[in-house]
Design a protein around this motif. Structure first.
Motif, PDB file in Angstrom:
ATOM      1  N   MET A 184       0.721  -1.256   0.052  1.00  0.00           N
ATOM      2  CA  MET A 184      -0.096   0.127  -0.204  1.00  0.00           C
ATOM      3  C   MET A 184       0.914   1.131  -0.244  1.00  0.00           C
ATOM      4  SD  MET A 184      -3.098   1.002   2.612  1.00  0.00           S
ATOM      5  CE  MET A 184      -2.344   1.157   3.933  1.00  0.00           C
ATOM      6  N   THR A 185       1.023   1.910  -1.192  1.00  0.00           N
ATOM      7  CA  THR A 185       1.802   3.080  -1.349  1.00  0.00           C
ATOM      8  C   THR A 185       0.967   4.377  -1.645  1.00  0.00           C
ATOM      9  OG1 THR A 185       2.241   2.894  -3.758  1.00  0.00           O
ATOM     10  CG2 THR A 185       3.626   1.569  -1.970  1.00  0.00           C
ATOM     11  N   ALA A 186       1.599   5.230  -1.951  1.00  0.00           N
ATOM     12  CA  ALA A 186       0.957   6.686  -2.360  1.00  0.00           C
ATOM     13  C   ALA A 186       0.559   6.532  -3.839  1.00  0.00           C
ATOM     14  CB  ALA A 186       2.103   7.631  -2.145  1.00  0.00           C
ATOM     15  N   GLU A 187       0.802   5.554  -4.547  1.00  0.00           N
ATOM     16  CA  GLU A 187       0.291   5.401  -5.760  1.00  0.00           C
ATOM     17  C   GLU A 187      -0.705   4.649  -6.061  1.00  0.00           C
ATOM     18  OE1 GLU A 187       2.285   6.656  -8.422  1.00  0.00           O
ATOM     19  OE2 GLU A 187       3.615   7.438  -6.913  1.00  0.00           O
ATOM     20  N   ASN A 188      -1.244   3.778  -5.015  1.00  0.00           N
ATOM     21  CA  ASN A 188      -2.475   3.037  -5.168  1.00  0.00           C
ATOM     22  C   ASN A 188      -3.669   3.271  -4.175  1.00  0.00           C
ATOM     23  OD1 ASN A 188      -1.285   1.737  -2.976  1.00  0.00           O
ATOM     24  ND2 ASN A 188      -1.151  -0.198  -3.967  1.00  0.00           N
ATOM     25  N   GLY A 189      -4.000   4.469  -4.003  1.00  0.00           N
ATOM     26  CA  GLY A 189      -5.074   4.993  -3.064  1.00  0.00           C
ATOM     27  C   GLY A 189      -4.910   4.529  -1.634  1.00  0.00           C
ATOM     28  N   PRO A 190      -4.021   4.755  -0.927  1.00  0.00           N
ATOM     29  CA  PRO A 190      -3.766   4.315   0.456  1.00  0.00           C
ATOM     30  C   PRO A 190      -4.724   4.659   1.527  1.00  0.00           C
ATOM     31  CG  PRO A 190      -2.414   6.238   0.010  1.00  0.00           C
ATOM     32  CD  PRO A 190      -2.960   5.791  -1.126  1.00  0.00           C
ATOM     33  N   LEU A 191      -4.589   3.903   2.584  1.00  0.00           N
ATOM     34  CA  LEU A 191      -5.702   4.345   3.759  1.00  0.00           C
ATOM     35  C   LEU A 191      -5.085   5.567   4.523  1.00  0.00           C
ATOM     36  CD1 LEU A 191      -8.579   3.104   5.007  1.00  0.00           C
ATOM     37  CD2 LEU A 191      -6.612   2.271   6.917  1.00  0.00           C
ATOM     38  N   ALA A 192      -5.952   6.608   4.667  1.00  0.00           N
ATOM     39  CA  ALA A 192      -5.691   7.543   5.652  1.00  0.00           C
ATOM     40  C   ALA A 192      -6.309   7.387   7.129  1.00  0.00           C
ATOM     41  CB  ALA A 192      -5.780   9.068   4.908  1.00  0.00           C
TER      42      ALA A 192
ATOM     43  N   PRO B 198      -3.594  14.898  13.903  1.00  0.00           N
ATOM     44  CA  PRO B 198      -3.960  15.219  12.480  1.00  0.00           C
ATOM     45  C   PRO B 198      -3.845  14.031  11.634  1.00  0.00           C
ATOM     46  CG  PRO B 198      -2.004  16.685  13.360  1.00  0.00           C
ATOM     47  CD  PRO B 198      -2.448  15.654  14.429  1.00  0.00           C
ATOM     48  N   PRO B 199      -4.449  14.075  10.466  1.00  0.00           N
ATOM     49  CA  PRO B 199      -4.696  12.848   9.735  1.00  0.00           C
ATOM     50  C   PRO B 199      -3.402  12.439   9.214  1.00  0.00           C
ATOM     51  CG  PRO B 199      -6.218  14.444   8.964  1.00  0.00           C
ATOM     52  CD  PRO B 199      -5.531  15.231   9.962  1.00  0.00           C
ATOM     53  N   LEU B 200      -3.160  10.997   8.970  1.00  0.00           N
ATOM     54  CA  LEU B 200      -2.057  10.216   8.597  1.00  0.00           C
ATOM     55  C   LEU B 200      -2.248   9.295   7.557  1.00  0.00           C
ATOM     56  CD1 LEU B 200       1.072  10.025   9.413  1.00  0.00           C
ATOM     57  CD2 LEU B 200       0.284   8.161  10.679  1.00  0.00           C
ATOM     58  N   VAL B 201      -1.305   9.481   6.578  1.00  0.00           N
ATOM     59  CA  VAL B 201      -1.684   8.584   5.297  1.00  0.00           C
ATOM     60  C   VAL B 201      -0.457   7.452   5.657  1.00  0.00           C
ATOM     61  CG1 VAL B 201      -1.318   8.167   2.912  1.00  0.00           C
ATOM     62  CG2 VAL B 201      -2.247  10.189   3.593  1.00  0.00           C
ATOM     63  N   LEU B 202      -1.283   6.094   5.495  1.00  0.00           N
ATOM     64  CA  LEU B 202      -0.436   5.122   5.888  1.00  0.00           C
ATOM     65  C   LEU B 202       0.182   4.308   4.859  1.00  0.00           C
ATOM     66  CD1 LEU B 202      -2.866   3.148   8.534  1.00  0.00           C
ATOM     67  CD2 LEU B 202      -1.054   4.912   9.115  1.00  0.00           C
ATOM     68  N   GLN B 203       1.183   3.418   5.030  1.00  0.00           N
ATOM     69  CA  GLN B 203       2.006   2.800   4.049  1.00  0.00           C
ATOM     70  C   GLN B 203       2.147   1.209   4.627  1.00  0.00           C
ATOM     71  OE1 GLN B 203       5.230   4.520   1.716  1.00  0.00           O
ATOM     72  NE2 GLN B 203       3.991   6.110   1.116  1.00  0.00           N
ATOM     73  N   ALA B 204       2.191   0.373   3.679  1.00  0.00           N
ATOM     74  CA  ALA B 204       2.331  -0.981   4.040  1.00  0.00           C
ATOM     75  C   ALA B 204       3.028  -2.016   3.030  1.00  0.00           C
ATOM     76  CB  ALA B 204       0.995  -1.659   4.552  1.00  0.00           C
ATOM     77  N   SER B 205       3.786  -2.866   3.311  1.00  0.00           N
ATOM     78  CA  SER B 205       4.289  -3.842   2.676  1.00  0.00           C
ATOM     79  C   SER B 205       3.328  -5.006   2.469  1.00  0.00           C
ATOM     80  CB  SER B 205       5.662  -4.404   2.841  1.00  0.00           C
ATOM     81  OG  SER B 205       6.550  -3.419   2.920  1.00  0.00           O
ATOM     82  N   ALA B 206       3.104  -5.680   1.633  1.00  0.00           N
ATOM     83  CA  ALA B 206       2.611  -7.020   1.250  1.00  0.00           C
ATOM     84  C   ALA B 206       3.017  -7.905   2.376  1.00  0.00           C
ATOM     85  CB  ALA B 206       2.803  -7.896  -0.062  1.00  0.00           C
ATOM     86  N   GLY B 207       2.099  -8.544   3.214  1.00  0.00           N
ATOM     87  CA  GLY B 207       2.474  -9.491   4.220  1.00  0.00           C
ATOM     88  C   GLY B 207       2.111  -8.652   5.712  1.00  0.00           C
ATOM     89  N   ASP B 208       2.155  -7.177   5.656  1.00  0.00           N
ATOM     90  CA  ASP B 208       1.845  -6.389   6.771  1.00  0.00           C
ATOM     91  C   ASP B 208       0.269  -6.603   7.039  1.00  0.00           C
ATOM     92  OD1 ASP B 208       4.454  -5.655   6.612  1.00  0.00           O
ATOM     93  OD2 ASP B 208       4.242  -3.409   6.027  1.00  0.00           O
ATOM     94  N   VAL B 209       0.087  -6.419   8.646  1.00  0.00           N
ATOM     95  CA  VAL B 209      -1.411  -6.373   8.971  1.00  0.00           C
ATOM     96  C   VAL B 209      -1.643  -5.176   9.861  1.00  0.00           C
ATOM     97  CG1 VAL B 209      -3.118  -7.488  10.445  1.00  0.00           C
ATOM     98  CG2 VAL B 209      -1.437  -8.964   9.093  1.00  0.00           C
TER      99      VAL B 209
END
Length: 235
Positions: A151-159, A174-185
């Motif tokens: 989940m990156t800035a490119e593919n519509g991440p969760l905030a 304040p709002p925070l945009v999250l990033q994750a790798s495949a396999g993260d929970v």
């Protein structure tokens, strides 16, 4: 647990290996292909989601029994915790979508026509009855989101708005945009305010998520019953 209590979410890195993610994905899509009911959502002959994973893939409970996840669930919800709903969604690069800020307030139940003073707003989704649950019930639930893709800035991440699960504006960050790798929970409280943006134009990345909701108890007010309740631990 400290992040979960204070911020309403916690990212657990590397819970599943790349090989495990591949097996989970393959098994899910085999289940989808074999199922003909309304739980599987398709568009242009492509599967993009499921509103009822427990109709196709009850084995997903095994994923939550991994020690790092099972221990977290029991620490957060107690020893009677059970899986009550599973969702799957994809954000395909050629058919992206977004969601405004919201909280996850609905639960899947067997019958939403019973008289109740605790629940409201009955709806049906993919043939399953749903109700909007009271805050005190939602505060004793926890969602695990298993990332099948990065989940990156490119593919519509969760905030998210850290601290918003406490329903006290003074305690929000304040709002925070999250990033994750495949396999993260991602572990998150349903009352955490969150949103999702569109994928960026030109991206080729999917964003596939297995979304599993857990509750602290099988018992619900007013005779309402969960549509499913799979105990985390066999009794």
């Amino acid at each position: 647990m400290e992040d979960l209590a204070r911020q309403g979410y916690a990212m657990l890195p590397g819970v599943f290996t790349s090989e495990e993610v591949e097996r989970i994905t393959q098994r899910l899509f085999e289940d989808f292909a074999a199922y003909s009911g309304p739980a599987v959502l398709k568009s242009r002959d492509r599967i993009y989601g499921s509103r009822n994973l427990l109709a196709t893939s009850t084995w997903l409970l095994e994923l939550a029994q991994k020690p790092v996840l099972g221990d977290l669930l029991e620490a957060a919800l107690g020893n009677d915790v059970g899986l009550v709903r599973g969702l799957f969604f994809d954000k395909p690069p050629d058919r992206s979508w977004s969601l405004p800020w919201h909280r996850d307030r609905t639960i899947a139940v067997r019958d939403n026509t019973l008289p109740t003073t605790s629940f409201k707003s009955p709806t049906r989704k993919a043939g399953i009855a749903h109700l909007e649950a009271p805050d005190e019930l939602l505060a004793n639930m926890l969602t695990l989101r298993i990332h099948l893709d990065a989940m990156t800035a490119e593919n519509g991440p969760l905030a998210v708005i850290p601290g918003s699960h406490r329903l006290d504006i003074a305690k929000e960050e304040p709002p925070l945009v999250l990033q994750a790798s495949a396999g993260d929970v991602l572990a998150m409280r349903p009352l955490l305010s969150h949103s999702s943006s569109m994928s960026k134009e030109g991206t080729t990345a999917h964003r596939r998520i297995v979304h599993l909701e857990f509750a602290a108890t099988k018992q619900l007010p007013d005779g309402i019953e969960w549509n499913d309740f799979l105990p985390l631990r066999a009794t």
